[in-house]
Design an enzyme around this catalytic site. Sequence first.
Site, PDB file in Angstrom:
ATOM      1  N   ASP A 241       0.765  -1.254   0.000  1.00  0.00           N
ATOM      2  CA  ASP A 241       0.000   0.000   0.000  1.00  0.00           C
ATOM      3  C   ASP A 241       0.797   1.307   0.000  1.00  0.00           C
ATOM      4  OD1 ASP A 241       0.768  -0.667   2.587  1.00  0.00           O
ATOM      5  OD2 ASP A 241      -1.201  -0.507   3.486  1.00  0.00           O
ATOM      6  N   GLU A 335     -11.448  -6.829   8.135  1.00  0.00           N
ATOM      7  CA  GLU A 335     -10.040  -6.847   7.718  1.00  0.00           C
ATOM      8  C   GLU A 335      -9.880  -7.444   6.328  1.00  0.00           C
ATOM      9  OE1 GLU A 335      -8.167  -4.708   8.889  1.00  0.00           O
ATOM     10  OE2 GLU A 335      -6.512  -5.814   9.777  1.00  0.00           O
ATOM     11  N   GLU A 353      -8.547   4.014   6.922  1.00  0.00           N
ATOM     12  CA  GLU A 353      -8.365   4.205   5.472  1.00  0.00           C
ATOM     13  C   GLU A 353      -9.642   4.626   4.750  1.00  0.00           C
ATOM     14  OE1 GLU A 353      -6.955   1.861   7.222  1.00  0.00           O
ATOM     15  OE2 GLU A 353      -4.812   2.051   6.817  1.00  0.00           O
TER      16      GLU A 353
HETATM   17  C1  DMJ Z   1      -1.652   3.192   9.669  1.00  0.00           C
HETATM   18  O1  DMJ Z   1      -0.702   3.029  10.655  1.00  0.00           O
HETATM   19  C2  DMJ Z   1      -1.051   3.696   8.410  1.00  0.00           C
HETATM   20  O2  DMJ Z   1      -2.051   4.270   7.654  1.00  0.00           O
HETATM   21  C3  DMJ Z   1      -0.338   2.648   7.618  1.00  0.00           C
HETATM   22  O3  DMJ Z   1       0.118   3.083   6.380  1.00  0.00           O
HETATM   23  C4  DMJ Z   1      -1.134   1.402   7.422  1.00  0.00           C
HETATM   24  N1  DMJ Z   1      -2.286   1.361   8.186  1.00  0.00           N
HETATM   25  C5  DMJ Z   1      -2.376   1.891   9.495  1.00  0.00           C
HETATM   26  C6  DMJ Z   1      -3.818   2.029   9.882  1.00  0.00           C
HETATM   27  O4  DMJ Z   1      -4.633   1.087   9.348  1.00  0.00           O
END
Ligand code: DMJ
Length: 815
Positions: A241, A335, A353
């Site tokens: 991501d 999830e 998100e």
């Molecule tokens: C956060 O700590 C950040 O957005 C990270 O990039 C991935 N996801 C978590 C929250 O879900």
Amino acid sequence: TGVIMQHFPHFIMGHLKYAYPADELMPLSCKGRVRGLEPNRGDIDDSLGKFSLTLIDTLDTLVVLNKLEEFEEAVKRVTKDVRLDNDIVVSVFETNIRVLGGLLGAHVMADMLRGQGKRMQWYQDELLHMAKELGYRLLPAFNTTSGLPYPRVNLRYGVLNPLSRTGTESDTCTACAGTMILEFAALSRLSGEAVFEEHARKALDVLWDKRQRGSDLVGTVINIHSGDWVRRDSGVGAGIDSYYEYLMKAYILLGDNVYLERFNTHYSAIMKYISQPPLLLSVHMHNPTVSVRSWMDSLLAFFPGLQVLRGDLKPAIETHEMLYQVTQQHKFLPEAFTTEFRVHWGQHPLRPEFAESTYFLYKATGDPYYLKVGQSIVEKLNAHARVPCGFAAVQDVRTGTHEDRMDSFFLAEMFKYLYLLFSEKSQLPIDIDNYIFTTEAHLLPVSLSTTQSPCRGNSTQPILPAEEDIFTYSCPSAQILFPNNPSFAKTIRDSYKYLTGVGRAPHAAAVRGIDLPLHDNGMEPVEFLKSMGISLTKLNDISSMASGGQKGTYRVKLIAEVSQTPEEEEVVPLVVQLISPPFLGRTVLTAGPAKFGMDLTKEEHGVKGSIVKSAPYSACGSIENAEELHGNIALALRGDCMFAAKARRLQEAGAIGVIFIDHREGSSSEETPLFQMVGDGGSTSDITIPLVFLFSREGDVLTRALEEHRNVDVLLLPRERQMGRGPLGMNIKIRLAKDGEQLTGASKGATIQLLLEPSEEEEEEEEGLGGASDSCNQKASHPSSPCLDEQTDSSEHGQQLPSPSPPTTDQQSDP
Ligand code: DMJ
């Protein structure tokens, strides 16, 4: 919504009251989570470095919420109490985005407030000094031959020191290595020390270099020493991501076109292989037309927000709408959820998100619809996650049970995005457009690109392809993309309105406004339609525009009375009967039919063949074991592409039939009604082989049989005609021959003889040995009861055959 928004600061203070100086709040126990004092939760605990994680992660949220006094107070606490030299092993990625990002975001805010001359006058860059110290404590992780960082570091002893208790790892995730550049570059530019940005940039260079050149995709896990891919699945969620996010944002923050070019290359690949609006799939990086799983994870919900930054609003709106409907169906984003929007993994740790994407879409479109989405997020949090000491993660969205867990990103990100969504720009103490959000929603000023650039060699000259115009690099403008169309977002969303079935009004689709033309054949329109088998009824709640007579235009409810609607069609149950030794027809699996392919009800003796697993098992890519499949019955896993596509491919490979096996774990014909598989909407007349469907429990019996016995022959046929029962079948019965009954030439003494007899009715009169075969016949009087030898250990194949469920008229295509 307003009320809960007003309470945001209260929850932050709640954290201080119950948890400080611990890293996180345990919202059910109303105390702080201290690593080592609570049961070890594995990797999740690697975020906890005994450095008051949640408070640091939340500092700049306080400024956004205009809680400046509280911010000043909290900064004093952090600078006074927090130590960064703990003998503790932490995640490099999490410490970077949450703690280093938190310190930098807070420093930027403190510096801004100090500059205004009212608050923070005592402040002497303490947070920046802490950030620099932490940066140096993370740097040992980059001591690898490739330049990709180790996943963990000991804050006091680094990585390779004998006391460090880490440094043996060989792999890291792509996002873990590729999500350093914003914080490290900001640290370099604010501190004047280039070393941080150089290391983060090097890690990005390696990932870029290791991309799969054919597909331009990256995998999820990479070896930090060799740079070889360890896991080659490629999506935009977990594991990858924020690597993509940071390429785009590094360009915005640092103004270096190399990052944009890399992002654009990856983005084109994502849009080609991964984004199938509204879905975001996971594919194999080397063979990207092949999907590797049939579920999506909740982390990918950030992607529509990133697409907004890219200016690609349409797919952003589509995917976001899909996500919204999943939240409507399950309250929160699970999830992981299947491509059919069912729960795959029910946990929801209050991830931000989806709120993040909602915020970006609202900013880009100005469509109040996104405020409603935000309102629904707030209401669900309030109704299903709020507990007296804070907000508790949801253990399973299906049951609503809570976990004693509130991750720091809840206050750092979720609160911030929701608050910003409902705030007017003018109400904020900062001009939000001057900042970029890190992946943890920390605010870094875009001015860093021009005002402070001590890192020579860290900026690449622009290489803009000549054919690209300036709009390639501009922020999205709804006016440019969709001129004079204020409802463009709605138009896009409407196609995805009832994806999950939630909110669909009963029979809504059957109601349409139509114009009835007058015909010159002498028949009145209503009669004319009736003659075609269609009847019209006036809707009670819609007043006729042409009262009384039949001439003119009026609104009607259309009821099509076609002779046999799909709802009325009967689903003929089929079976897969295992006939080779040791099964000998005793294992019979209930199967569903297809509306296309060979009609098994017309095949008197069914279709017989040996079974062979298709490779790939989904049969969605080109078939790799055609030779093996030739002349046999293929087993193929449901999902990823249409039944018809799989059938076509397997038929071409030479299979004489296909048994599709459900991909949903634990499904069985005992619990789920049978349905008919349907084609792909086009003509399926080219598919001539028989196709049957097994739920996964029945499918397991078959796959286990195949694992245990080299050859498994099956018979596909209607349940009513299975071998060993029914008027057309033959009953096999075993008995000792009577004296004088031996065949000529047979040896003397007791022999076992197989007698084939015409029907079971006659058996009732027969004197036999009873036991296995009799009990089998008695059971067989129930249409789909198992016909098991009592000597057989039914657990061996897990083969207690399900009792029949009423067939349904549901028709399903795939996926
Ligand atoms: C956060 O700590 C950040 O957005 C990270 O990039 C991935 N996801 C978590 C929250 O879900």
